[in-house]
Design an enzyme around this catalytic site. Structure first.
Site, PDB file in Angstrom:
ATOM      1  N   TYR A  83     -35.761  -3.971  93.712  1.00 45.98           N
ATOM      2  CA  TYR A  83     -35.764  -5.435  93.545  1.00 45.98           C
ATOM      3  C   TYR A  83     -37.191  -5.973  93.447  1.00 45.98           C
ATOM      4  O   TYR A  83     -37.503  -6.786  92.570  1.00 45.98           O
ATOM      5  CB  TYR A  83     -35.020  -6.052  94.724  1.00 45.98           C
ATOM      6  CG  TYR A  83     -34.985  -7.557  94.757  1.00 45.98           C
ATOM      7  CD1 TYR A  83     -34.148  -8.273  93.897  1.00 45.98           C
ATOM      8  CD2 TYR A  83     -35.766  -8.267  95.662  1.00 45.98           C
ATOM      9  CE1 TYR A  83     -34.099  -9.657  93.944  1.00 45.98           C
ATOM     10  CE2 TYR A  83     -35.720  -9.649  95.723  1.00 45.98           C
ATOM     11  CZ  TYR A  83     -34.887 -10.341  94.862  1.00 45.98           C
ATOM     12  OH  TYR A  83     -34.840 -11.703  94.914  1.00 45.98           O
TER      13      TYR A  83
ATOM     14  N   LYS B 220     -38.794  -7.925  90.209  1.00 48.75           N
ATOM     15  CA  LYS B 220     -39.270  -9.302  90.353  1.00 48.75           C
ATOM     16  C   LYS B 220     -40.761  -9.425  90.043  1.00 48.75           C
ATOM     17  O   LYS B 220     -41.212 -10.455  89.528  1.00 48.75           O
ATOM     18  CB  LYS B 220     -38.960  -9.815  91.757  1.00 48.75           C
ATOM     19  CG  LYS B 220     -37.479 -10.068  92.011  1.00 48.75           C
ATOM     20  CD  LYS B 220     -36.892 -11.053  91.017  1.00 48.75           C
ATOM     21  CE  LYS B 220     -35.509 -11.521  91.403  1.00 48.75           C
ATOM     22  NZ  LYS B 220     -34.925 -12.432  90.376  1.00 48.75           N
TER      23      LYS B 220
END
Length: 303
Positions: free
Chosen positions: A173, A177
């Site tokens: 993640y 991002k």
């Protein structure tokens, strides 16, 4: 409904719940016409079994309040789904003004336990799920600009504090991002000539994805202001998605509660130049000296 987005057509991905839903409702309240996208999956990206769709429920909310909205249930991390997302806006309303990339899910693991499939799935939905809608929307806006109809177009991407600082247990993640910020900077530079502004937000709010992280803040606030409500992030997103944000592009903002912060990324810090090649020992000694004059990095979440 009238407001700073009166007449604009706005697409929001992952808008069935949480931040996306809050953004869609906030845009509608400011006069925008919405395409509400949501694949309707569970937190880890697996299919849900409910007969109704999250996107459909949000569309009903918007229409009940007097706004205009249509649902889109396609997978925007695929070429077909992203293209149909843009076509839904054009076929329904005849135009597209703002794209808010928000869709995503989590498969958290410590790195030594992180399967390749979990890495690929999270990077796919977050990063590719930003790139493909952006690419198809940008192609439309470029065609408009070349036809002499330069748009006042806006893209708002969704990064995270995990992308800025890292987050323990979220290597997939955090990487996706962080990459979204790079994509934002490139898109802002490349698309400016076509009338497109591109910015990113790093929101902090209570959603399905963050409810464990923010468990201690779940209690009802005594002063009536719920600092972790996703609705607190949406006003900045609406402004960035409106014509009122003219001249703001290539920026990253943190938004949480009543706080908005302009994030300042990598900039040159302390530097030393020998004018020729260093030895390893010299390079190490110099690096340590430079570090004594450098700003310390922010703490990784969960460290």
């Amino acid at each position: 409904m009238t407001g700073i987005c009166d007449g604009r057509v706005v697409v929001v991905t992952g808008a069935g719940r949480g931040l996306g839903r809050a953004h869609a409702l906030a845009f509608a309240a400011e006069g925008a016409r919405l395409v509400v996208n949501d694949l309707g999956v569970q937190l880890d990206g697996t299919p849900q079994t409910a007969p109704d769709t999250p996107a459909g429920r949000v569309v009903e909310e918007i229409r009940a309040a007097g706004g205009e909205a249509v649902a889109h249930a396609g997978d925007i991390a695929t070429t077909v789904g992203a293209a149909s997302l843009v076509h839904t806006a054009l076929d329904t309303y005849g135009r597209l003004d703002t794209l808010v990339n928000n869709a995503g899910f989590l498969r958290d693991r410590m790195l030594v336990n992180l399967d390749e499939d979990d890495w690929d799935a999270v990077v796919h939905v977050h990063l590719k799920g930003h790139f493909l809608p952006l690419r198809h929307a940008a192609a439309h806006w470029r065609a408009e600009a070349k036809a002499g109809r330069t748009p006042t177009a806006r893209i708002v991407n969704t990064s995270s504090g995990a992308g800025l600082l890292g987050s323990v247990g979220q290597g997939n993640y955090s990487s996706a991002k962080a990459a979204i910020i790079g994509l934002t900077l490139v898109a802002a530079a490349e698309l400016a000539r076509y009338g497109v502004q591109v910015n990113a937000i790093a929101p902090a709010a209570r959603t399905r994805m963050t409810e464990r992280a923010f468990a201690k803040t779940m209690a009802a606030p005594e002063d009536g202001f719920d600092a972790m409500a996703p609705e607190n992030v949406s006003p900045l997103v609406v402004w960035l998605g409106s014509a009122a944000s003219d001249g703001v592009t290539g920026r990253v903002f943190e938004a949480e509660g009543g706080r908005i912060t302009v994030m300042e990324g990598w900039r040159a810090g302390p530097t030393a130049d020998k004018g020729t090649r260093w030895t390893p020992a010299e390079a190490g000694k110099t690096a340590r000296e430079l570090l004594t004059r450098a700003e310390p990095p922010g703490a990784v979440y969960g460290a």
